[in-house]
Design a protein around this motif. Structure first.
Motif, mmCIF file in Angstrom:
data_model
loop_
_atom_site.group_PDB
_atom_site.id
_atom_site.type_symbol
_atom_site.label_atom_id
_atom_site.label_comp_id
_atom_site.label_asym_id
_atom_site.label_seq_id
_atom_site.Cartn_x
_atom_site.Cartn_y
_atom_site.Cartn_z
ATOM 1 N N LYS A 83 16.580 3.078 3.701
ATOM 2 C CA LYS A 83 16.665 2.235 4.892
ATOM 3 C C LYS A 83 15.302 1.974 5.522
ATOM 4 C CE LYS A 83 19.863 0.821 6.435
ATOM 5 N NZ LYS A 83 20.567 -0.453 6.162
ATOM 6 N N VAL A 84 14.397 2.955 5.467
ATOM 7 C CA VAL A 84 13.080 2.769 6.088
ATOM 8 C C VAL A 84 12.091 2.131 5.132
ATOM 9 C CG1 VAL A 84 13.458 4.776 7.562
ATOM 10 C CG2 VAL A 84 12.169 5.036 5.440
ATOM 11 N N LEU A 85 12.471 1.962 3.852
ATOM 12 C CA LEU A 85 11.541 1.405 2.872
ATOM 13 C C LEU A 85 11.066 0.005 3.231
ATOM 14 C CD1 LEU A 85 10.073 1.852 0.217
ATOM 15 C CD2 LEU A 85 12.099 0.976 -0.973
ATOM 16 N N PRO A 86 11.930 -0.929 3.664
ATOM 17 C CA PRO A 86 11.418 -2.264 4.024
ATOM 18 C C PRO A 86 10.389 -2.233 5.139
ATOM 19 C CG PRO A 86 13.810 -2.311 3.767
ATOM 20 C CD PRO A 86 13.408 -0.877 3.734
ATOM 21 N N THR A 87 10.642 -1.425 6.176
ATOM 22 C CA THR A 87 9.675 -1.333 7.274
ATOM 23 C C THR A 87 8.364 -0.727 6.800
ATOM 24 O OG1 THR A 87 11.507 -1.055 8.837
ATOM 25 C CG2 THR A 87 9.311 -0.459 9.606
ATOM 26 N N THR A 88 8.453 0.300 5.953
ATOM 27 C CA THR A 88 7.247 0.907 5.402
ATOM 28 C C THR A 88 6.447 -0.097 4.577
ATOM 29 O OG1 THR A 88 8.357 3.060 5.316
ATOM 30 C CG2 THR A 88 6.395 2.784 3.956
ATOM 31 N N ALA A 89 7.146 -0.865 3.739
ATOM 32 C CA ALA A 89 6.452 -1.858 2.916
ATOM 33 C C ALA A 89 5.802 -2.927 3.783
ATOM 34 C CB ALA A 89 7.451 -2.491 1.947
ATOM 35 N N ASP A 100 0.666 -5.346 5.411
ATOM 36 C CA ASP A 100 -0.125 -6.019 6.441
ATOM 37 C C ASP A 100 -1.607 -5.682 6.350
ATOM 38 O OD1 ASP A 100 1.961 -7.440 7.501
ATOM 39 O OD2 ASP A 100 2.429 -5.976 9.065
ATOM 40 N N PHE A 101 -1.966 -4.627 5.599
ATOM 41 C CA PHE A 101 -3.381 -4.313 5.413
ATOM 42 C C PHE A 101 -4.054 -5.271 4.425
ATOM 43 C CE2 PHE A 101 -1.751 -0.249 6.969
ATOM 44 C CZ PHE A 101 -2.714 0.083 7.908
ATOM 45 N N THR A 102 -3.275 -6.089 3.722
ATOM 46 C CA THR A 102 -3.838 -7.049 2.776
ATOM 47 C C THR A 102 -4.584 -8.147 3.534
ATOM 48 O OG1 THR A 102 -1.965 -6.641 1.297
ATOM 49 C CG2 THR A 102 -3.284 -8.609 0.877
ATOM 50 N N VAL A 146 -4.418 -13.780 0.922
ATOM 51 C CA VAL A 146 -4.451 -13.142 -0.393
ATOM 52 C C VAL A 146 -3.061 -12.614 -0.713
ATOM 53 C CG1 VAL A 146 -5.445 -11.301 -1.792
ATOM 54 C CG2 VAL A 146 -6.865 -12.504 -0.108
ATOM 55 N N ASP A 147 -2.562 -12.970 -1.886
ATOM 56 C CA ASP A 147 -1.274 -12.453 -2.332
ATOM 57 C C ASP A 147 -1.467 -11.079 -2.973
ATOM 58 O OD1 ASP A 147 0.024 -14.645 -1.420
ATOM 59 O OD2 ASP A 147 0.165 -15.648 -3.372
ATOM 60 N N ASN A 148 -0.567 -10.182 -2.678
ATOM 61 C CA ASN A 148 -0.637 -8.821 -3.202
ATOM 62 C C ASN A 148 0.200 -8.739 -4.473
ATOM 63 O OD1 ASN A 148 -0.290 -5.989 -3.637
ATOM 64 N ND2 ASN A 148 -0.842 -5.629 -1.507
#
Length: 289
Positions: free
Chosen positions: A151-157, A162-164, A168-170
């Motif tokens: 459940k927290v994976l989307p927020t973590t990702a 956002d540091f990218t 620029v595409d990651n």
């Protein structure tokens, strides 16, 4: 009747010679490995669906748009990630990795039972009945921690992507993404098992409930720090979503341990009282009679 059954009949506490103990270990390991292998083979037929389940939350959160409607919503400052696979053998090795991961997770009821069935003979007779309870509680606790990780994976990702740099595409390799998901699932799942470990230590006499209660401040702080690191989000609700269940499980383990220690002390006091109040025949023995 085999040798193992005869040894258990001779010894009510379930003790066995070293050679028999090693044979018991080999048997338990073989059953656990066989269960993982069977589930792994079955999961190999559905590995694409398993990958889709694990990657869908990340793609929905940070994936690059694939349709014209989604592309129209994208702004110049929007950062996205594109999942890739590199190498000719990468799809095959990825299939093996995903299938094995599913085998270990889905076969956890079997290998957890084999683990406790091996440990149970080393416990006292009144402690063995807790083996099934441990297995029954350990499996849903592990899956509960895995669910929170999912459940927290989307927020973590979203926070990490956002540091990218802007514009620029990651490019996110699929095997790296699955490694991240696996680590989070395992770490969260095992963190939910810690209270169960504390209960086990209490039942074996290695850790008292009073000692656990005396360290509650440090434990709460450690759980909070762990939750903050495991969920790198600026939203405190996400951190509390992980920390609160572990807090509740920890205090549940403390309450159980305190009750167990009190019941154990009362039982020992009753046994000691029976020995002290037993009637002794102090009448002198007369050889003439």
């Amino acid at each position: 009747m085999n040798q193992s059954a005869r040894n258990r009949e001779k010894d009510p506490e379930g003790r066995m010679p070293l050679a028999e103990h090693l044979r018991e270990l080999r048997s338990r390991l073989a059953k656990a490995v066989l269960a993982v292998l069977v589930v792994t083979i079955a999961a190999a037929f559905f590995y694409k669906g398993i990958i889709n389940v694990f990657t869908r939350p990340v793609l929905d959160s940070v994936g690059c748009p694939t349709s014209f409607a989604d592309l129209a919503k994208r702004t110049a400052d929007t950062t996205c990630a594109r999942i890739t696979i590199n190498g000719l053998l990468a799809p095959f090795t990825l299939t093996l990795k995903v299938s094995l991961m599913a085998g270990v997770v889905l076969a956890s009821p079997v290998w957890l039972y084999q683990l406790w069935a091996f440990v149970a003979p080393g416990l006292h007779r009144h402690e063995r009945r807790y083996a099934y309870a441990f297995v029954g509680a350990g499996v849903p606790l592990f899956f509960g921690g895995a669910y929170f990780a999912y459940k927290v994976l989307p927020t973590t990702a979203k926070v990490l992507i956002d540091f990218t740099p802007h514009g620029v595409d990651n490019l996110l390799p699929l095997d790296d993404l699955l490694d991240l998901v696996t680590r989070m699932v395992v770490v969260f799942g095992l963190s939910f098992e810690v209270p169960l470990l504390l209960v086990m230590l209490n039942l074996t006499g290695a850790l008292s409930g009073r000692r656990m209660l005396g360290r509650w401040r440090g434990t709460i702080m450690s759980i909070t720090v762990f939750s903050a690191v495991a969920t790198p989000s600026t939203d405190p609700l996400t951190m509390l979503a992980l920390a609160a269940p572990i807090w509740a499980l920890y205090f549940s383990a403390v309450v159980f341990s305190l009750l167990h220690d009190r019941r154990k002390a009362r039982r020992e006091a009753e046994e000691l009282g029976d020995d002290e109040t037993s009637d002794l025949d102090l009448t002198p023995y007369d050889d003439a009679n």
